[in-house]
Write a protein that holds these residues in place. Sequence first.
Motif, PDB file in Angstrom:
ATOM      1  N   VAL A 269       0.845  -1.179   0.000  1.00 24.20           N
ATOM      2  CA  VAL A 269       0.000   0.000   0.000  1.00 24.20           C
ATOM      3  C   VAL A 269       0.888   1.239   0.000  1.00 24.20           C
ATOM      4  O   VAL A 269       1.790   1.369   0.843  1.00 24.20           O
ATOM      5  CB  VAL A 269      -0.949   0.007   1.211  1.00 24.20           C
ATOM      6  N   ASP A 270       0.642   2.137  -0.938  1.00 26.24           N
ATOM      7  CA  ASP A 270       1.423   3.360  -1.072  1.00 26.24           C
ATOM      8  C   ASP A 270       1.347   4.161   0.234  1.00 26.24           C
ATOM      9  O   ASP A 270       0.250   4.384   0.765  1.00 26.24           O
ATOM     10  CB  ASP A 270       0.840   4.180  -2.235  1.00 26.24           C
ATOM     11  N   PRO A 271       2.482   4.618   0.750  1.00 27.87           N
ATOM     12  CA  PRO A 271       2.458   5.395   1.998  1.00 27.87           C
ATOM     13  C   PRO A 271       1.554   6.626   1.925  1.00 27.87           C
ATOM     14  O   PRO A 271       1.011   7.050   2.947  1.00 27.87           O
ATOM     15  CB  PRO A 271       3.924   5.789   2.187  1.00 27.87           C
ATOM     16  N   ALA A 276      -3.082   9.457   4.064  1.00 25.10           N
ATOM     17  CA  ALA A 276      -4.375  10.120   3.852  1.00 25.10           C
ATOM     18  C   ALA A 276      -5.452   9.481   4.717  1.00 25.10           C
ATOM     19  O   ALA A 276      -6.295  10.183   5.302  1.00 25.10           O
ATOM     20  CB  ALA A 276      -4.758  10.050   2.374  1.00 25.10           C
ATOM     21  N   THR A 277      -5.437   8.167   4.814  1.00 26.72           N
ATOM     22  CA  THR A 277      -6.445   7.464   5.610  1.00 26.72           C
ATOM     23  C   THR A 277      -6.274   7.762   7.089  1.00 26.72           C
ATOM     24  O   THR A 277      -7.259   8.005   7.810  1.00 26.72           O
ATOM     25  CB  THR A 277      -6.351   5.954   5.345  1.00 26.72           C
ATOM     26  N   GLU A 278      -5.054   7.756   7.548  1.00 30.15           N
ATOM     27  CA  GLU A 278      -4.810   8.060   8.961  1.00 30.15           C
ATOM     28  C   GLU A 278      -5.211   9.498   9.288  1.00 30.15           C
ATOM     29  O   GLU A 278      -5.736   9.773  10.385  1.00 30.15           O
ATOM     30  CB  GLU A 278      -3.339   7.816   9.288  1.00 30.15           C
ATOM     31  N   THR A 380     -10.597   2.656   5.501  1.00 33.67           N
ATOM     32  CA  THR A 380      -9.426   2.137   4.788  1.00 33.67           C
ATOM     33  C   THR A 380      -9.085   3.082   3.637  1.00 33.67           C
ATOM     34  O   THR A 380      -9.897   3.936   3.267  1.00 33.67           O
ATOM     35  CB  THR A 380      -9.695   0.746   4.179  1.00 33.67           C
ATOM     36  N   PRO A 381      -7.920   2.923   3.010  1.00 34.33           N
ATOM     37  CA  PRO A 381      -7.742   3.512   1.684  1.00 34.33           C
ATOM     38  C   PRO A 381      -8.743   2.879   0.713  1.00 34.33           C
ATOM     39  O   PRO A 381      -9.251   1.778   0.953  1.00 34.33           O
ATOM     40  CB  PRO A 381      -6.307   3.130   1.309  1.00 34.33           C
ATOM     41  N   THR A 382      -9.031   3.561  -0.371  1.00 28.51           N
ATOM     42  CA  THR A 382      -9.847   2.940  -1.414  1.00 28.51           C
ATOM     43  C   THR A 382      -8.990   2.045  -2.295  1.00 28.51           C
ATOM     44  O   THR A 382      -9.359   0.914  -2.610  1.00 28.51           O
ATOM     45  CB  THR A 382     -10.526   4.003  -2.283  1.00 28.51           C
ATOM     46  N   MET A 383      -7.820   2.559  -2.697  1.00 26.47           N
ATOM     47  CA  MET A 383      -6.888   1.826  -3.553  1.00 26.47           C
ATOM     48  C   MET A 383      -5.546   1.687  -2.857  1.00 26.47           C
ATOM     49  O   MET A 383      -5.239   2.413  -1.915  1.00 26.47           O
ATOM     50  CB  MET A 383      -6.698   2.559  -4.888  1.00 26.47           C
ATOM     51  N   ASN A 384      -4.732   0.777  -3.360  1.00 25.83           N
ATOM     52  CA  ASN A 384      -3.364   0.637  -2.869  1.00 25.83           C
ATOM     53  C   ASN A 384      -2.485   1.796  -3.310  1.00 25.83           C
ATOM     54  O   ASN A 384      -1.441   2.055  -2.711  1.00 25.83           O
ATOM     55  CB  ASN A 384      -2.735  -0.661  -3.387  1.00 25.83           C
ATOM     56  N   VAL A 385      -2.885   2.474  -4.368  1.00 28.03           N
ATOM     57  CA  VAL A 385      -2.122   3.573  -4.970  1.00 28.03           C
ATOM     58  C   VAL A 385      -3.098   4.692  -5.304  1.00 28.03           C
ATOM     59  O   VAL A 385      -4.301   4.443  -5.444  1.00 28.03           O
ATOM     60  CB  VAL A 385      -1.397   3.108  -6.247  1.00 28.03           C
ATOM     61  N   PRO A 386      -2.627   5.938  -5.466  1.00 30.19           N
ATOM     62  CA  PRO A 386      -3.563   6.995  -5.849  1.00 30.19           C
ATOM     63  C   PRO A 386      -4.197   6.751  -7.220  1.00 30.19           C
ATOM     64  O   PRO A 386      -5.388   6.999  -7.428  1.00 30.19           O
ATOM     65  CB  PRO A 386      -2.690   8.256  -5.858  1.00 30.19           C
ATOM     66  N   ASN A 387      -3.411   6.284  -8.167  1.00 28.25           N
ATOM     67  CA  ASN A 387      -3.899   5.922  -9.495  1.00 28.25           C
ATOM     68  C   ASN A 387      -2.800   5.111 -10.170  1.00 28.25           C
ATOM     69  O   ASN A 387      -1.759   4.855  -9.565  1.00 28.25           O
ATOM     70  CB  ASN A 387      -4.287   7.169 -10.317  1.00 28.25           C
TER      71      ASN A 387
END
Length: 480
Positions: A269-271, A276-278, A380-387
């Motif tokens: 998962v991209d930092p 952003a989630t935190e 959670t994040p939605t994606m592992n990366v922004p795009n």
Amino acid sequence: MKPDEYADLDATALAALIRSGEVTAGEVQAAATEALDAVQPALNALVGKRFAAPLDHAEDGPFAGVPFAIKDLIVHAAGVPQRAGSRLLGDGVPMPADTHLMARFRRAGLATLGVTATPELGFNASTEPVATGPVHNPWDLTRSPGGSSGGSAALVAARALPVAHANDGGGSIRIPAAACGLVGLKPSRGRTSPGPDYADPLLGLGIEFAVTRTVRDCAGLLDAVHGHEPGDRYLLPEPVRPFAEEVRAGSRPLRIALHTAAFSGHGSVDPRCVAATEAVGRTLEELGHTVEPAAPAVDAAAFDDANLIAWTSFLADGVDSLAAALGVDPGPEHLEATTRACADHGRTLRASDLFAADRVFNATTRAVAAFHQRFDLILTPTMNVPNTPLGHLDADDDSLDARGWYDRIFATAGFTALSNVTGNPAISLPLGRTDEGWPIGVQLTGPYAGEGMLLAVAADLEKALPWDGHRPATVVGRAL
């Protein structure tokens, strides 16, 4: 109404102006057609020609006259060709009738102006089909808008449309919403009708709705189109109050679980997505909620195996049914390499494999339902990366077998498919931002039939962390 004036307004505001007589529906639709024509060369988000006039729609619906488009998959309108993102269907097969949800879109008053692009048969987290070419993300034209509802998301993000149809079998509403900076709600299974063509699309994974720019549009549209149709498999309880009222009322104090490791067994998962989630978690605490690290227990390996069975059996059935109806033997000139690989895998499955997948889905659903007895929502994040860059999810890569293609997709989207399996509602909100200015989607998942709770919290976050002033490079009203 000028296109830049039109682009500043969401669907709720446009509907109010039309109702009041300050503008006519025709003036709004003229601005929309000019807007669509302005961004289409850069985005390639429409398939076929933009309609010369909107499809018939109710003049007294809550969104009467508001411009709209339907995705080229599942939902269809009488007489409008559907291609499903595939060369197999050529220029499209005209549909004999409206689906139930299409009829509800019409009754809501939405003025459908075109059809938006999808990857072939919807199995991609990007939208770059061989049939019609890649759709470009309006934030950065070298990036993907996500998938499979990438055409709809690109047009709404570029403000050529205030709202557009989308569907979701593994994240296909929420992934493009995250990549394009939109609100993307996947409703609970059964909240919107999949009929009459389907009872449980994708073994129950698939659900239909839309992408929007504002939470109030999301809630108002769900009020307008949700509901049971005769023959539907599920009959959900009616909401305690309209979803739009939940948005206006705001949320009560909730207990929220924070989790930033992908539920799928693939991909880091991209930092930036974690951060952003935190940060959203801290905002939720400031709003009076209790947020703590926790997650339901999910057997990632079993989950992925079962999800692969669902998708490949669905693709095999879809390819074989279409091929039989069209009288063709589909090959590389008709289908992308990964579609053929997935269909080939699906044909090897036995009935016992489908029942085994169902057992995994049941165990997963029971575990998540038990978890929601302790936590109202999961953050959670939605994606592992922004795009992702265009080309990263190349569905015509013949080096990939079915599992290789599945793993590549869910290495970028390891958070979304869980709620497709459980049937729970989940929403992506554009609450983070990269140094490049790209949006980062953050996801909230609720208990089954808990859309009201989700939308109330989403509305609070929209006020606390507003995103309306953050606009992409390719947008109506800016020189293109």
